[in-house]
Design an enzyme around this catalytic site. Structure first.
Site, PDB file in Angstrom:
ATOM      1  N   ASN A 485      37.152 -37.735 -55.592  1.00 32.95           N
ATOM      2  CA  ASN A 485      36.870 -38.876 -54.721  1.00 32.95           C
ATOM      3  C   ASN A 485      36.221 -39.995 -55.531  1.00 32.95           C
ATOM      4  OD1 ASN A 485      36.359 -40.036 -51.855  1.00 32.95           O
ATOM      5  ND2 ASN A 485      34.331 -40.115 -52.808  1.00 32.95           N
ATOM      6  N   GLU A 486      36.875 -41.139 -55.588  1.00 32.84           N
ATOM      7  CA  GLU A 486      36.354 -42.365 -56.220  1.00 32.84           C
ATOM      8  C   GLU A 486      35.756 -42.117 -57.613  1.00 32.84           C
ATOM      9  OE1 GLU A 486      33.799 -44.354 -53.394  1.00 32.84           O
ATOM     10  OE2 GLU A 486      35.426 -44.567 -51.934  1.00 32.84           O
ATOM     11  N   PRO A 487      36.533 -41.544 -58.527  1.00 37.85           N
ATOM     12  CA  PRO A 487      35.996 -41.238 -59.859  1.00 37.85           C
ATOM     13  C   PRO A 487      35.695 -42.468 -60.698  1.00 37.85           C
ATOM     14  CG  PRO A 487      38.363 -40.882 -59.817  1.00 37.85           C
ATOM     15  CD  PRO A 487      37.947 -41.152 -58.401  1.00 37.85           C
ATOM     16  N   HIS A 557      41.309 -46.060 -51.408  1.00 36.63           N
ATOM     17  CA  HIS A 557      40.406 -46.415 -50.317  1.00 36.63           C
ATOM     18  C   HIS A 557      40.362 -47.939 -50.203  1.00 36.63           C
ATOM     19  CE1 HIS A 557      38.038 -42.444 -51.222  1.00 36.63           C
ATOM     20  NE2 HIS A 557      39.272 -42.232 -50.770  1.00 36.63           N
TER      21      HIS A 557
END
Length: 847
Positions: A485-487, A557
């Site tokens: 998630n959102e690295p 996202h």
């Protein structure tokens, strides 16, 4: 000229500009506008000609056109409003204004009647409000307030006629500009007034007197001010000695630099820099971040503008929702005999909630059941399937790894019960596998890369095998596996480098595919800010292409705003704990990418895929909402319903899903909100009350499976013999809100931050309808279907009892109307939609 923090309102058709700004250094300037300067917060030094003043909060000063004036920071921080008016506006209707020179002394309650000052501020506040809201005909209203302002100045404030005063000439201004330019160009060396006099072929004594007379300070005082400006900028960087900075700034010696600096700033240069940069405590690390990102931090205008808007005199008519008619009635004619376009309800592909363990709770499950019964989503995405609280990863006393799938089974069995499939985000790192101590959120999700990639891939393979053995190959082949998630947000969601994530993605993909090649694996689950403002997605796609990794889906996202975390040094973020990181977020500038950001971001991603890959993976937006901030009060309002409908219809064909984050306020990234309407992400609040956003999806779910026609603010669909018409009235944020001012957004008033729009009138004519029809309409707006607005009417009760909750559940639904009609080839209907509203009409043929 420009300031470090500056927001300008106005356009070429108006005779004024309103500039909200903060003064941090000495600025000497002039312009051909008449200026009214108000201190909204703090204090500021102002010099006009020979006079020097200190203005404090709520003080006002008038500056005539072409008057040389300077502003500089006092000990306090400051926020100023400058209203710059073209004097020709007044001269055109009152010729004497040309000869008027208003007195420059500060206007405050000490020297003026308080009522006079309040009326002056009322006119200015109304001008700023109108410039921000841009109502239909607002320029006329601004002009009327300017005329009232001019009349009030003339009759209540002191002025002299031009013939009674000395006037600065154009030649004087040119000479001053030459002096300033020469000084700025040579600031780094020991320049003198004698040198400038010789360069300009003037006598030393004449030039000395001229500067003092016109600028209001001696040449040496001016030179010291701009040298100190440069020194302050250099001190913010920790790479030069005090001696080097003194000479680079043009001071003749270190002693003179130290003496003057302490006189102006009450600190020595060393003390100033130490206070700015040197502290190593956690609190000072946050302070250091504030200084690091400089102009990326929001100016705290909120309290200041609240005071200004406190002078607004709003009539009851102006305070109400705008139900005035628009400029045009939109006429739409539709031939129902034409071929329709296949229409997949892609927005029902994914819904989300906070984290895996929350999905085991009865209150969340109760809300989820009702959501599925009324709307019916296909997949659900959530954080933390591998978190310690799911109790999957265990190590025996003998050192053997043991997997416990009990909670996973409970969760996935519940999904099966309510007919939804998991869209599995593979996070966060089990404590036994973490390489670092970095965590995120109230529940401490480990954002660390694995200390041993083989231990991680063993876990992933065991998890996939268990899912297949329990639910079957055919079922699991329909699931999605999203890697992390959102690295790209380093030390927020990933405590490693980009390259480490790319390698991590490759090894995780290989592990999943080694069990079953048909399984759908993707990522990188990055934010729209990284897509629009960096090369992350390009490098990720390029890496996968070179490594031969087939990406089954791209996940991303999208939110309307983006936090500029890139401006913060990674080493600082690395030192902050979870609470400090979360406390930092409100301080960071939010960049809004415009009302079409979702559509534009998806176009960008699609174009990048075409450029880099030779195939087209699915695109899934696995987080999406009207704001990225949990606790943003807009989440509870009717605005979000129109936001959802507008974006869903606009993005048809651009993505395979648009996953709303989240369906419930029952989430714990931060502590659970106290108020019933605390601005949580959810479609449903913590008591189970459905927000207007919920009903936005409810209306969308009733659309057909074939598009007959769609336009900017409507869609007409068909299913079998029934027709569906959905239209909406969307308004975006106003300019002040977009530039960081949230002063108009309060717990009980959440609609003053949007651009004003009138009632939308659309007349639909449908041709090709014969027979008896049942016609059902659903009206969704602030009056019908917005539980927040009903809660306000109920007195904004907190800790509500069962009766109060039941009352709101019953009253907060879209207005439904039904009628029966016999049609003879044509159906015509006119709908009126208030701002933040939507209306759905369904025509069902009767036998």
């Amino acid at each position: 000229m420009s300031y470090k923090y500056e927001f300008v309102m106005g356009d070429e058709e108006l005779p004024l500009k309103a500039i909200i700004h903060s003064v941090n250094e000495f600025n000497l300037h002039w312009h051909n506008k008449f200026e009214i300067l108000i201190v909204l917060e703090g204090s500021v030094n102002v010099s006009i000609g020979k006079e020097n003043y200190v203005l404090y909060e709520e003080d006002v000063i008038l500056i005539n056109s072409n008057e040389i004036h300077a502003t500089s920071r006092n000990e306090d921080k400051n926020i100023l409003l400058a209203l710059q008016i073209d004097p020709e506006f007044y001269i055109s209707c009152y010729s004497k204004f040309k000869n008027m020179k208003f007195h420059n002394k500060p206007i405050n309650e000490k020297g003026y009647d308080g009522d006079n000052l309040n009326i002056l501020k009322q006119y200015i506040a109304n001008v700023v409000w109108c410039l921000n809201k841009k109502n239909n005909g607002y320029k006329l209203v601004v002009g009327s307030y300017l005329l009232l302002l001019g009349e009030y100045l003339i009759n209540n404030f002191k002025y002299a006629l031009l013939e009674d005063r000395d006037e600065i000439t154009d030649g004087d201004l040119i000479r001053i500009k030459n002096i300033i330019d020469y000084t700025n160009e040579n600031i780094g060396r020991n320049i003198t007034l004698k040198e400038i006099a010789e360069n300009m072929h003037l006598s030393y004594h004449f030039l000395s007197h001229f500067i003092k007379e016109k600028i209001g300070m001696s040449f040496q005082e001016y030179l010291n001010s701009i040298r100190l400006n440069k020194a302050v900028k250099l001190l913010s960087k920790d790479d030069q000695s005090i001696t080097s900075i003194a000479y680079a700034s043009g001071f003749p010696s270190v002693n003179s630099f130290n003496r003057l600096f302490k006189k102006y700033y009450n600190y020595s240069p060393s003390e100033y820099r130490d206070n700015l940069l040197s502290s190593k405590s956690k609190d000072d690390n946050v302070l250091q971040v504030n200084n690091e990102i400089g102009s990326y931090l929001e100016v705290d205008r909120n309290a200041a503008l609240k005071k200004l808007y406190g002078y607004l005199k709003v009539s009851p008519r102006e305070a109400k929702e705008d139900y005035s008619h628009g400029e045009d009635l939109k006429l739409i004619s539709i031939d129902l005999n034409q071929e329709g376009q296949d229409f997949s309800h892609y927005w029902k592909k994914i819904i989300t909630f906070g984290r895996a363990s929350e999905g085991l709770r009865s209150n969340l499950q109760g809300q989820f059941r009702e959501l599925q019964r009324e709307i019916g989503f296909e997949y659900v995405r959530f954080h933390g399937i591998f978190m310690d609280e799911m109790m999957i990863y265990n190590v025996s006393l003998e050192g053997k790894v043991e997997y416990n799938w009990s909670y996973v089974d409970n969760l996935f069995d519940f999904f099966k019960e309510i007919n939804i499939k998991p869209f599995i985000e593979l996070t966060f790192m089990p404590s036994e596998l973490k390489r670092t101590e970095d965590t995120i959120f109230f529940w401490k999700g480990n954002i660390s890369p694995p200390r041993d990639i083989n231990l991680w891939t063993d876990l992933v393979k065991a998890f996939v095998k268990h899912c297949i053995n329990r639910y079957g190959v055919k079922e699991v082949e329909t699931w999605y596996f999203e890697i992390w998630n959102e690295p790209e947000l380093k030390y927020v969601f990933w405590a490693g480098s980009d390259e480490e994530y790319f390698e991590f993605y490759k090894e995780t993909t290989k592990a999943i595919k080694s069990i079953l090649g048909k399984l759908k694996v993707g990522g990188p689950s990055i934010t729209h800010g990284a897509i629009l403002g960096s090369t992350y997605i390009d490098r990720f796609l390029d890496y996968c292409s070179k490594e031969g990794i087939v990406i089954d889906f791209i996940s991303l996202h999208i939110y309307p705003e983006y936090l500029l975390l890139d401006a913060i040094d990674e080493s600082i973020l690395e030192q902050l704990d979870d609470e400090d990181k979360l406390n930092l977020i409100p301080l960071v500038k939010k960049i809004y990418h415009g009302e079409n950001n979702t559509f534009n971001t998806l176009n960008t991603v699609n174009n990048k895929i075409l450029e880099i890959l030779n195939y087209k993976p699915e695109i899934h937006v696995t987080e999406w909402n009207a704001s990225s901030s949990n606790g943003n009060l807009i989440h509870d309002t009717s605005y979000v319903a129109a936001f959802i409908i507008k974006n869903v219809l606009q993005c048809i064909g651009n993505t395979n899903s648009l996953g709303y984050w989240t369906f419930t306020d029952l989430m714990e990234e931060q502590k659970l909100g106290i108020s019933s309407f605390h601005g949580g992400f959810g479609l449903i609040n913590k008591e189970g009350l459905k927000k207007a956003s919920y009903y936005g999806y409810y209306l969308l779910s009733k659309l057909g499976d074939s598009i007959i026609k769609r336009g900017e603010d409507y869609i007409v669909t068909k299913k079998d013999d029934s027709i569906q018409i959905l239209a909406y009235n969307y308004a975006f944020f106003d300019e002040l809100f977009l530039h960081g001012d949230v002063s108009a957004l309060t717990h009980k008033d959440r609609y003053s931050i949007y651009e004003n729009k009138p009632l939308k009138e659309i007349e639909f004519t449908l041709n090709g309808l014969e027979g008896d029809y049942k016609i059902t309409s659903y009206k969704l707006n602030r009056e019908h279907g917005s539980v927040y607005d009903e809660w306000i009417k109920l007195g904004a009760q907190e800790n509500m009892n069962f009766e109060e909750i039941s009352y709101l559940q019953g009253i907060s639904k879209p207005k439904m109307e039904i009628r029966e009609l016999e049609l003879y080839g044509e159906y015509r209907d006119k709908i009126n939609i208030p701002v933040h509203g939507a209306e759905l009409i369904i025509l069902e043929k009767r036998i």
